[in-house]
Design an enzyme around this catalytic site. Structure first.
Site, PDB file in Angstrom:
ATOM      1  N   TYR A   1       0.831  -1.201   0.000  1.00 49.35           N
ATOM      2  CA  TYR A   1       0.000   0.000   0.000  1.00 49.35           C
ATOM      3  C   TYR A   1       0.872   1.260   0.000  1.00 49.35           C
ATOM      4  CZ  TYR A   1      -4.249  -2.692   1.123  1.00 49.35           C
ATOM      5  OH  TYR A   1      -5.314  -3.558   1.111  1.00 49.35           O
TER       6      TYR A   1
ATOM      7  N   LEU B   1     -18.616  -1.084  -0.098  1.00 50.24           N
ATOM      8  CA  LEU B   1     -19.457  -0.198  -0.926  1.00 50.24           C
ATOM      9  C   LEU B   1     -19.072  -0.294  -2.401  1.00 50.24           C
ATOM     10  CD1 LEU B   1     -19.607   2.952   1.390  1.00 50.24           C
ATOM     11  CD2 LEU B   1     -21.254   1.067   1.207  1.00 50.24           C
TER      12      LEU B   1
END
Length: 328
Positions: free
Chosen positions: A53, A213
């Site tokens: 990341y 989501l």
């Protein structure tokens, strides 16, 4: 804050896991520190990252950023259940990726250095390595747990049969094996209900849905596009899925309007309500988005609303319990 056990372990984690993919990258340093501090103030004790990341700056940047936050003291590291990951390439060299014993151990050492900590609570395999035999994987993980550098082992993006195979191999070695699985799971992408969730329930593995989501698709994307305020929801998987699911998304946003609720809150509440789910991994870019996820934890969806959501986003197969749902 609501807490639950991480799978079959005695480790307690918050029912929301703070993902760090956006911290220090899509969110500025000041906002990112505010997100971390606000999460901890609200009792979120589960923080997830990965060795790669922050690749937009350089691989390992997010772990370094978290290490700087931990270094501020105040019990930050001691209060947090910290997860990071191993598998993806960290360089172009052939042994700097995958799940070889060499890379697992070297990656752990590198993550510890970047995170400025002595231990990782949940060291997760970011993907299955089809070239690595389980005896090699577990030998490396056993070494790290004996050394006190890793407390538990998790997986991510595994199939149900990968989890079963890994657990059976671990059992033969009298090793705890996998305690958590991170899978993409949301109203639009429900595939794990067929095999992964049943496997996790059978083996006592926590389910940690990532992208709850669907990259912003379920956060009011049509309204945001109309207003010109869409950011993440106008990129990546959200845009691709919108082409296929536009009618369902339109119906979803109308349902949310009728309920007087933010679509992101409903989407998160749905994931939290699913059988087997331990803690969705959220990736807020602002404190406001984090607070929306916290509100979702308090929302109970009535059966009729759950039924409407199933109509808009049908379960895989015929909706029966997995893994037999495909049949009848």
């Amino acid at each position: 804050m609501q807490y639950t056990y991480l799978g079959r372990t005695a480790l307690q984690v918050s029912r929301i896991c703070l993902g760090t993919l956006n911290l220090g990258v899509r969110a500025g340093d000041e906002e990112s520190h505010a997100i971390l501090d606000t999460a901890l103030d609200h009792g979120i004790n589960f923080v997830d990252t990965a060795n790669q990341y922050g690749w937009q700056k350089h691989k390992g940047y997010t772990e370094e950023f978290l290490g700087g936050w931990f270094a501020q003291g105040g019990g930050r590291r001691e209060k947090v259940v910290l997860g990071t990951k191993v598998f993806n390439p960290m360089s172009d060299w052939p042994n700097d990726s995958g799940l070889s014993a060499r890379h697992i151990i070297a990656s752990c050492e590198d993550s510890l250095r970047r995170l400025r900590t002595d231990w990782i609570d949940v060291f997760q395999m970011h993907h299955v390595d089809r070239h690595a035999p389980w005896d090699e994987v577990w030998q490396a993980m056993e070494t790290l747990t004996r050394q006190g550098k890793v407390r538990y082992v998790g997986s991510s993006n595994f199939a149900g049969w990968h989890i079963a195979e890994a657990q059976e191999a671990a059992a033969r070695r009298h090793f705890l094996g996998i305690v958590s699985e991170q899978s993409v799971y949301n109203l639009v992408t429900r595939h794990i209900e067929l095999e992964v969730v049943p496997a996790c329930q059978r083996y006592g593995v926590a389910v940690l849905p990532w992208s709850p989501l669907h990259g912003g698709l379920l956060s009011g994307v049509l309204r945001k596009l109309e207003e010109g305020t869409a950011m993440k929801s106008s990129q990546g998987r959200a845009v691709e899925a919108l082409r296929t699911h536009r009618d369902a998304i339109a119906g979803y946003e109308k349902l949310c309007d009728r309920l007087g609720a933010d679509p992101a809150e409903i989407g998160m509440a749905w994931v939290l309500s699913r059988p087997g789910v331990t803690a969705p991994v959220i990736g807020p870019r602002s404190v406001a988005q984090l607070e929306g996820a916290l509100r979702a934890m308090e929302r109970e969806l009535p059966e009729e609303v759950l039924g409407e959501l199933d109509t808009l986003f049908p379960p895989i197969g015929n909706g029966g319990p997995g893994p037999e749902a495909w049949a009848w």
